[in-house]
Write a protein that holds these residues in place. Structure first.
Motif: not given
Length: 349
Positions: A261-287
């Motif tokens: 589920x989207x709410x279960x994916x964690x966005x890390x706020x620190x560097x770690x070797x276990x993190x999966x790299x990604x790029x933000x393609x777009x952002x939607x504000x949902x309140x």
């Protein structure tokens, strides 16, 4: 302790060469609120009409209170149905609409007046007793139709997408009203909907249907958190699907179809070797949250890019200052992963 109240046993329905229902079987306990949930054309409204006696099943039977009511006329079933269109008589007042079914049952004038006043109070429409349907809003008409059905004190109340014609705010309010009335009257309630939010917020139990078959039955928490198939996972709530081979070294089952589920994916706020790299393609504000659409930086350089959706609480997104084209690191918690057989994919997602 609840007991089996209504039983649908091996019900199938065919219209010529078209099969609307295929061997549907499940039991409903007394006082339960059941939602029949599924896409358009999955057979849920046909099943409701069979329960009401408006259609006869091709095979199977309906048992209420231990008695076979399959061929019993609608008026003799102890089942009331509220139609999607409300079906109010435009030439009768609100009070007269509610009284109509009671007069058909030969109630006395005094008993009818008392019952009409009682149910109007339940739906907070005492002031509208003398008005005609055309003078009411859609939400008020819906409550009149509910009051008319409740007045008959049925064993089972059937609701056929009762909120589909209403705007979002009225719909949310009336979800709570219907649930309150269900609890006050103690009736067994079965509601047809294709709206996952209605089912999740209103039902004690959800019956998920697809192509005329029941594919899962469970509490809202069960069907959301523990879906039996990719179809259920995809139909109820947002979901990310991907193959285990995309994350060899990160995930345990490389041959599985995985989902999260989207709410279960964690966005890390620190560097770690276990993190999966990604790029933000777009952002939607949902309140209360932001929905981020990301492209994973795949180590395998697959020809098919992997995109994931994340729902991030607004406070977290603002603190991390997420924005388009930002490079981020993800974590997929193992305990939140859903695992399906690879051949169960069938276009899910």
């Amino acid at each position: 302790m609840t007991q089996s109240h209504l039983s649908i046993q091996g019900v199938s329905k065919r219209f010529g060469l078209y099969t609307a229902l295929e061997h549907v079987s499940f039991a409903i306990s007394q006082h339960e609120f059941i939602c029949l949930l599924g896409p358009s054309g999955c057979g849920k409204s046909t099943l409701l009409r069979i329960l009401a006696g408006l259609e006869q099943p091709t095979t199977g039977r309906i048992v209420l209170h231990g008695q076979d009511i399959t061929t019993r006329p609608p008026a003799e079933r102890g089942i009331a149905m509220m139609f999607q269109s409300y079906a109010l008589f435009p030439n009768l007042t609100v009070a007269e609409n509610i009284a109509f079914g009671l007069r058909e049952k030969k109630w006395t004038r005094t008993a009818i007046q008392e019952k009409v006043a009682e149910v109007l109070a339940m739906v907070d429409l005492e002031q509208a007793a003398g008005k005609y349907p055309g003078q009411l809003s859609g939400g008020q008409q819906q409550r009149v139709a509910l009051a008319r059905a409740i007045a008959l004190a049925p064993d089972v109340l059937l609701l056929d997408e009762p909120l589909s014609a209403l705007d979002a705010k009225v719909r949310q309010k009336l979800r709570r009203e219907i649930r309150r009335l269900h609890e006050e009257t103690g009736m067994t309630t079965i509601m047809v909907t294709h709206d996952q939010d209605e089912a999740l917020t209103m039902a004690d139990k959800i019956v998920v249907m697809d192509h005329g078959e029941v594919v899962q039955i469970g509490t809202p928490e069960d069907v959301y958190n523990r879906p039996d198939s990719p179809f259920v996972a995809d139909f109820i709530g947002a979901i990310n699907f991907f193959e285990g081979t995309r994350f060899v070294g990160h995930l345990p089952d490389a041959n599985a179809l995985l989902a999260i589920r989207p709410e279960h994916v964690r966005l890390l706020d620190h560097e770690t070797e276990c993190g999966i790299p990604a790029v933000v393609e777009s952002v939607e504000f949902r309140g209360s949250f932001y929905r981020l659409f990301l492209q994973v930086q795949d180590e395998q350089e697959s020809t098919i890019p992997l995109r994931l959706t994340i729902d991030l609480p607004a406070a977290s997104a603002q603190r991390m200052r997420v924005k388009r084209d930002q490079k981020v690191l993800l974590e997929l918690p193992l305990e939140k992963l859903l695992v399906f057989e690879r051949d169960a994919w069938k276009g899910a997602g």
